[in-house]
Each structure stands twice: as C-alpha cells, then as structure tokens.
Design an enzyme around this catalytic site. Structure first.
Site, mmCIF file in Angstrom:
data_model
loop_
_atom_site.group_PDB
_atom_site.id
_atom_site.type_symbol
_atom_site.label_atom_id
_atom_site.label_comp_id
_atom_site.label_asym_id
_atom_site.label_seq_id
_atom_site.Cartn_x
_atom_site.Cartn_y
_atom_site.Cartn_z
ATOM 1 N N CYS A 110 55.231 14.968 -16.265
ATOM 2 C CA CYS A 110 55.099 16.479 -16.420
ATOM 3 C C CYS A 110 56.013 17.170 -17.018
ATOM 4 O O CYS A 110 57.187 16.826 -16.654
ATOM 5 C CB CYS A 110 54.854 16.942 -14.804
ATOM 6 N N CYS A 117 60.561 17.859 -7.351
ATOM 7 C CA CYS A 117 59.581 17.004 -7.654
ATOM 8 C C CYS A 117 60.012 15.924 -8.636
ATOM 9 O O CYS A 117 60.547 16.032 -9.615
ATOM 10 C CB CYS A 117 58.364 17.802 -8.399
ATOM 11 N N GLY A 159 51.500 15.281 -12.994
ATOM 12 C CA GLY A 159 51.010 16.273 -13.956
ATOM 13 C C GLY A 159 50.792 17.532 -13.759
ATOM 14 O O GLY A 159 50.081 17.805 -12.495
ATOM 15 N N GLU A 160 50.671 18.517 -14.481
ATOM 16 C CA GLU A 160 50.004 19.743 -14.288
ATOM 17 C C GLU A 160 48.718 19.696 -15.102
ATOM 18 O O GLU A 160 48.667 19.953 -16.423
ATOM 19 C CB GLU A 160 51.024 20.980 -14.862
ATOM 20 N N SER A 213 50.404 25.953 -5.979
ATOM 21 C CA SER A 213 51.861 25.510 -5.404
ATOM 22 C C SER A 213 52.878 26.905 -5.466
ATOM 23 O O SER A 213 53.241 27.097 -6.655
ATOM 24 C CB SER A 213 52.347 24.321 -6.245
ATOM 25 N N ASN A 215 55.382 27.974 -3.244
ATOM 26 C CA ASN A 215 56.712 27.426 -2.882
ATOM 27 C C ASN A 215 57.878 28.155 -2.748
ATOM 28 O O ASN A 215 58.862 27.661 -2.543
ATOM 29 C CB ASN A 215 57.166 26.321 -3.715
HETATM 30 N N1 SAH Z 1 51.341 20.138 -10.963
HETATM 31 C C1 SAH Z 1 50.313 20.536 -10.038
HETATM 32 C C2 SAH Z 1 49.901 19.494 -9.405
HETATM 33 C C3 SAH Z 1 50.537 18.220 -8.761
HETATM 34 S S1 SAH Z 1 50.332 18.594 -7.087
HETATM 35 C C4 SAH Z 1 51.157 21.420 -9.047
HETATM 36 O O1 SAH Z 1 52.439 21.338 -8.928
HETATM 37 O O2 SAH Z 1 50.443 21.963 -8.059
HETATM 38 C C5 SAH Z 1 51.800 18.183 -6.310
HETATM 39 C C6 SAH Z 1 52.312 18.877 -5.216
HETATM 40 O O3 SAH Z 1 53.251 18.221 -4.298
HETATM 41 C C7 SAH Z 1 52.604 20.429 -5.316
HETATM 42 O O4 SAH Z 1 51.972 21.381 -4.484
HETATM 43 C C8 SAH Z 1 54.052 20.525 -5.055
HETATM 44 O O5 SAH Z 1 54.564 21.565 -4.856
HETATM 45 C C9 SAH Z 1 54.011 19.379 -4.081
HETATM 46 N N2 SAH Z 1 55.562 18.623 -4.266
HETATM 47 C C10 SAH Z 1 56.183 18.437 -5.200
HETATM 48 N N3 SAH Z 1 57.387 17.570 -5.234
HETATM 49 C C11 SAH Z 1 57.510 17.561 -3.559
HETATM 50 C C12 SAH Z 1 58.246 17.148 -2.575
HETATM 51 N N4 SAH Z 1 59.406 16.533 -2.885
HETATM 52 N N5 SAH Z 1 57.987 17.142 -1.538
HETATM 53 C C13 SAH Z 1 56.762 17.668 -0.994
HETATM 54 N N6 SAH Z 1 55.978 18.124 -1.743
HETATM 55 C C14 SAH Z 1 56.249 18.378 -3.033
HETATM 56 FE FE1 SF4 Z 2 55.708 18.361 -10.017
HETATM 57 FE FE2 SF4 Z 2 53.419 19.922 -10.316
HETATM 58 FE FE3 SF4 Z 2 56.054 20.617 -10.748
HETATM 59 FE FE4 SF4 Z 2 54.769 18.827 -12.555
HETATM 60 S S1 SF4 Z 2 54.121 21.132 -11.946
HETATM 61 S S2 SF4 Z 2 57.061 19.155 -11.913
HETATM 62 S S3 SF4 Z 2 53.744 17.761 -10.962
HETATM 63 S S4 SF4 Z 2 55.503 20.389 -8.799
#
Ligand code: SAH
Ligand code: SF4
Length: 346
Positions: A110, A117, A159-160, A213, A215
């Site tokens: 990504c 992440c 990935g996104e 997301s 956050n």
């Molecule tokens: N890129 C998209 C799709 C990936 S989903 C997105 O970010 O939405 C991945 C999900 O896992 C997202 O909601 C992200 O916020 C969450 N995530 C990423 N890293 C994490 C971690 N270390 N602990 C808990 N959730 C996490």
């Molecule tokens: Fe991870 Fe989603 Fe952020 Fe990409 S966009 S780095 S998959 S949380």
C-alpha cells in the site's frame, strides 16, 4: 496469453466478437470461468472442441499460487499467495457467528503509509488485477472445511481499494453478478482510508457497502498517523460521507483503531460523536494490533470500555471488534505479504 479471469462480461463480449463468434459464447465462457470456476478451457464441455482449440491459442485460465496457509486457534485462516511476476499478497478467512468472511487484498502493499499499519510500513509493490482479486476467492474456497461457504467479502486486506479504482470496480461487477460469482451486494464491503473523490465515484458506480478508516478526531492527529489526511482532511471526508448515497437500511461503517495515548481519550470519544452527527453509520472500534517494530501500543481494556461507553451512550451503534487471528498475524493491520517477518519494520 490472456487470462479468461481478467474479463468482465462486457469485455468478454468484445473478445468473442473479435473471434467472429456469436455473443452467447461469451455468456457460456463467462459462466464457466466465474460461476463454475472452471480450471481449464478443456473443461467447458458445452463448447465445441474446435472452438476450445481456438480459444487455447489465445487464452488460458490461471489462478494465484498459494504458498503458505496459517491456521489460527479461532478458525481464522491466512494465506500467502504468489503472483505471476513474483509479487506477493495475503488474504484472510474469518469465521464469525453465522458468517464466513473473506478479507481480500486489492494491492500488493500500500502506498498510503499509515503509521499504525504493517502493510503501509512495508511499502507498495503494485495494483492487483481482476483475476488476482477473483483468484483470492477461488483459492479461499479450496481451503474451506466440509460444509463451509464464504458468505461475505470485505476489501480490507492489503492495499487501498480506491487507489486501484478501475480494477476494483471490475472485480465488484463480477463478484456481485448473479451470472458471475453471485454475491449479493449487501454482503460485500469496500474499506477506504478516505480518498474523497473515490468515495464520491463509488457511490455512483456500485451499491456495495462502504467502510471508512477514520482513526482520529482532529486533523493534527489524523495527519500524523494517516498522511492521506493532508490531502483530504476530516471535514472534507465527513462531508463526502454525508453525501454518500445509501440504499435502504444501509449504513457506512466507521473504523476507528484505538491507539494508546493517541486517540483513546474521553475527549476523542466526544469529538467522534460530534463529527459523526448526521452520518448514517455504525462504528467499529479496533484496539490496535501490534506488529514487530510498531511505534504504538494498544490501550488497556478499561480505556477501550470507557471509550465505547461514551459513544454508545450517545446513541450510536458501536462495537469493539475482537481481532481474530492475532496468533497468526492475521488481524487488521498485520498483513505484509512476506513469508517471514523481519525483526524490525521501519
Ligand atoms: N486501505 C484500506 C483497506 C485496508 S483495511 C483502509 O485503510 O481502510 C485495514 C483496516 O485495518 C483499516 O480500517 C485500518 O485502519 C485497520 N488497521 C490498520 N492497521 C491496524 C492495526 N495495527 N491494528 C488495528 N487495525 C489496523
Ligand atoms: Fe494500511 Fe489501509 Fe493505511 Fe494502506 S490505507 S497503509 S492498507 S491502513
């Protein structure tokens, strides 16, 4: 050679036309490839031998190569696949009450680099094709136990999705087509880090579920942990969510990773309530999942409960998502697409 799993139905019609064949052939081939998961052109028994031979000169059906499968005590299964150019990705099968969800990757790596992440920390390799996304569903089916069936698909793997918009839309069209893979659009969810133009387009192009997301509740914190926020700040994102066309009874899922000392205070919870006023949503709180080298920690259970309580008391539908598969590094944010996890990830 072209992979028959790389064509949507309208695209296959054009291919068949170019071969000088009648349009119904496209429906036959498409049904074999996506509905019946044919392993080879030879298995398409209602197509004449002569046409099959012609097809075999130009086309093949190939899947992804599953290199490794890890099974968690809670029934979660994570599999690592290798693609034709050697790129790698991971997918996760998650059993929940009455459901079996497949978490599909949309990219190898990504590019958005969210700090919490692991996928983001590992960087970007490339977009996945239609056949590579569909291939994850077929490969997952091969790993199911007797009597199991995948009921839900979430694009929440590596990935996104909205950064690979064209292929994701093509995948969704095959996935939710009754003549294709046959999933109801209610059972399919796309998760995004908040690409505002992509969200606006998605609402017009599909009617699958949307997850976002979020956050964080201030631009200062969100920009720090999600660099994409500098391009699409919170106010713009929320306004896109308010304008998102929701069909009957549907809601947007708001994902909120709780990180110790960063976004887990009572003030954050109150700001979250204010921000989401007017957004038809359900909130998923995800306590941060650790990975090697991560600079963050998970809040204590009491802190998570307190945050949940404040949001719940304000009348929202909110759950704390139990992360499944943590013992095999298959929980949210733990996908990296490598066989071995290095000691440190920058
Ligand atoms: N890129 C998209 C799709 C990936 S989903 C997105 O970010 O939405 C991945 C999900 O896992 C997202 O909601 C992200 O916020 C969450 N995530 C990423 N890293 C994490 C971690 N270390 N602990 C808990 N959730 C996490
Ligand atoms: Fe991870 Fe989603 Fe952020 Fe990409 S966009 S780095 S998959 S949380």
């Amino acid at each position: 050679m072209k992979n028959l799993r790389d064509f949507t139905y309208p695209e296959l019609l054009l291919e068949v036309e170019a071969l000088g064949e009648r349009p119904y052939r496209a429906a036959q081939i498409y049904g074999w490839v996506f509905h019946r998961d044919a392993a080879s052109i030879d298995s398409m028994t209602d197509i004449s031998r002569e046409l099959r031979e012609r097809l075999k000169h130009e086309y093949r059906i190939s899947g992804i190569d599953v290199l490794d499968v890890k099974r968690s005590e809670d029934g979660t299964r994570k599999f690592l696949s290798s693609l034709e150019d050697g790129a790698r990705m991971e997918s996760v099968i998650i059993p929940e009450e009455g459901r079996l969800t497949l978490c599909v990757s949309s990219q190898a790596g990504c590019a958005l680099g969210c700090l919490f992440c692991m996928t983001g920390a590992a960087g970007f390799t490339r977009d996945l094709s239609l056949s590579e996304m569909a291939g994850q569903v077929f490969a997952a089916r091969g790993l199911l136990n007797e009597g199991e069936r995948i009921t839900n698909i979430v694009l929440m793997g590596m990935g996104e999705p909205l950064n690979n918009y064209g292929n994701v839309i093509r995948f969704l069209s095959v996935l939710t087509d009754g003549k294709g893979m046959g999933f109801s659009h209610n059972k399919v969810t796309v998760s995004t880090a908040g690409l505002v133009p992509g969200i606006k387009k998605l609402g017009h192009d599909t009617n699958v579920n949307l997850a976002v997301s979020l956050n964080a509740t201030t631009d200062e914190v969100r920009s720090r942990i999600m660099p994409i926020n500098r391009r699409y700040p919170i106010a713009e994102l929320i306004s896109a969510l308010k304008g998102y066309p929701l069909k009957n009874k549907k809601y947007i899922t708001i994902e909120y990773v709780l990180i110790k000392g960063l976004n887990d205070t009572a003030d954050d919870a109150k700001r979250l309530i204010r921000l989401l006023r007017g957004v038809t949503c359900k909130i998923n709180l995800i306590p941060f999942n650790l990975f090697p080298g991560a600079a963050f920690e998970r809040p204590d259970a009491e802190k998570v409960d307190a945050f949940h309580g404040i949001v719940y008391d304000a009348g929202y539908t909110v759950i704390v998502r139990a992360s499944k598969g943590a013992d095999i590094d298959a929980a949210c944010g733990q996908l990296r697409g490598r066989r071995a996890v290095p000691d440190r990830v920058k």
